[in-house]
Structure formats: structure tokens, C-alpha cells
Motif scaffolding. Structure first.
Motif: not given
Length: 229
Positions: A25-47
Motif C-alpha cells: 500500500k505504498f506510493d512508489v516512484t520508479l526511476c530508471k537511472d541515478g540522475d532521474e532519481a536525485i532529481r525526483q528526490f529533490n522535488k518530492e518528500q519520501y519516507d
């Protein structure tokens, strides 16, 4: 709760995302590489973050370092097909909270996620009963700021370094058992967590070496003791 999943294998990434959203029951954001992941991490709040180590553009260890600069407390699980001891040591040394080797069962991953999130939630409750600032010989340790000060010089600590030093301070001149430290900080006293803790203890000894009145000693068969004379 929101999870950032960085996985370059599209089939595995989709399977993990679907399973964690359906069963966990998690809200999962899938990123295909590290660059995309750090951009997404800086945009959203994750647990919590799950980072594949072998990724294009930016590997998981590099990504983990960048995430730790932004958020020192978020739980991180490293996932990789590599199972060598050096990789496990590096994962924990970077502040990773867990390490899972491919191939793994998605059920096991979910169990590890739930254990980490439970520990993180427990750690946010009731901690005020213990001091947050300590005097260690000539050093001043601020647990909340995760910082040691000594003669005008500051040393920033990682989250686990700060947690371990706090336990040693609470038990000052008394034995902190190895099991207690591992269970309170890592929630598991397995071999790999023990090796990780040894790395953090070595770093703490280095940070405190300029005051001869302060010493972290091994107590054979039991644990460790912060001695302040």
C-alpha cells in the motif's frame, strides 16, 4: 507512505513497483537511472529509498551519498547483484540502513521495508527522555545538530555516528553492549551490521583523538566503553 525506487531494469522495476503498491500500500516512484532519481528526490518528500547499485549515469552508492546530503535520516536500502563483502561494507559505511542481494524475493524486500519504517517511526517517539547535548572531555557533542565541537573546530557526523556516540555518552564510563547498540541503531545484530558498526566506531575514535582524556575502548566479549577521565 512514499518510496523512491531507483532501478534500471525495467522489468524488475515494474514488478517491484506493482507489488509494493498492491501488497504494501505504498506510493512508489520508479526511476530508471541515478540522475532521474536525485532529481525526483529533490522535488518530492519520501519516507524510504531503494537504490540499485549498478545503474547508468549515476550508480547507487553515489546516489546514496547525494541523498544523505539532503536528508540524513531517511532509510535507504541498497539492492545489487554484487554480493562481495566490500560492497556490503561500503553500503553501510555510506549510511545505508539495509542491503539486499539480487535475486531476492519481493516478499523479503517488503519485510525489510516494514522493519525499517517501524524502526524509523519508533525512533521519532519518546527520544526526549535522553539528553541531546553532551560534554565529552574537551569536546561538545550536539546530538540534534549531529556535530562535535572542539576548540572552535566542528566535525559533522552522519546519523549513525551520532546515534552511536549518543549511546556511548549515555553509558559513559560504563559498558555499551554490542547487541544493545546493534538492536537500537540497526534493529538487527547480524554480522554485516556488526562490521558496519566497527567502521563507525573507528571514525568516532578518530574524531575524539585530540583529547587524551577521552577514549573508546573494546570490552572483550561484551561491547564498548566511552572512558572520560
Amino acid at each position: 507512505m512514499k518510496i523512491l525506487l531507483a532501478e534500471d531494469d525495467p522489468n524488475l522495476g515494474d514488478i517491484l513497483k506493482d507489488y509494493l503498491e498492491l501488497k504494501g500500500k505504498f506510493d512508489v516512484t520508479l526511476c530508471k537511472d541515478g540522475d532521474e532519481a536525485i532529481r525526483q528526490f529533490n522535488k518530492e518528500q519520501y519516507d524510504l529509498c531503494i537504490l540499485d547499485v549498478m545503474m547508468p549515469r549515476k550508480d547507487g552508492f553515489t546516489l546514496g551519498k547525494e541523498i544523505r546530503k539532503v536528508n540524513a535520516d531517511i532509510p535507504i536500502i541498497f539492492a545489487t547483484a554484487k554480493g562481495m563483502m566490500e560492497d556490503k561494507t561500503e553500503a553501510f559505511g555510506l549510511g545505508g540502513d539495509d542491503y539486499i542481494t539480487k535475486p531476492f524475493r519481493v516478499e523479503e524486500l517488503l519485510l525489510r521495508i516494514n522493519a525499517l519504517l517501524k524502526r524509523a517511526s519508533r525512533g521519532k517517539q519518546g527520544e526526549e527522555a535522553f539528553p541531546e547535548k553532551f560534554q565529552i572531555g574537551d569536546y561538545h557533542f550536539d546530538y540534534v545538530a549531529q556535530q562535535i565541537s572542539h576548540k572552535g573546530q566542528q566535525q559533522k557526523l552522519s546519523t549513525k555516528e551520532a546515534e552511536l556516540l549518543r549511546l556511548l555518552c549515555i553509558k559513559k564510563n560504563d559498558v555499551l553492549t554490542r547487541e544493545e547498540a546493534l538492536l537500537k541503531i540497526w534493529n538487527d545484530d547480524n554480522y554485516f551490521n556488526g562490521r558496519s558498526m566497527d567502521v563507525f566506531l573507528s571514525k568516532l575514535r578518530k574524531y575524539l583523538r585530540d583529547d587524551p582524556k577521552v577514549e573508546i575502548v573494546n570490552v572483550h566479549g561484551k561491547g564498548y566503553k566511552l572512558l572520560v577521565s
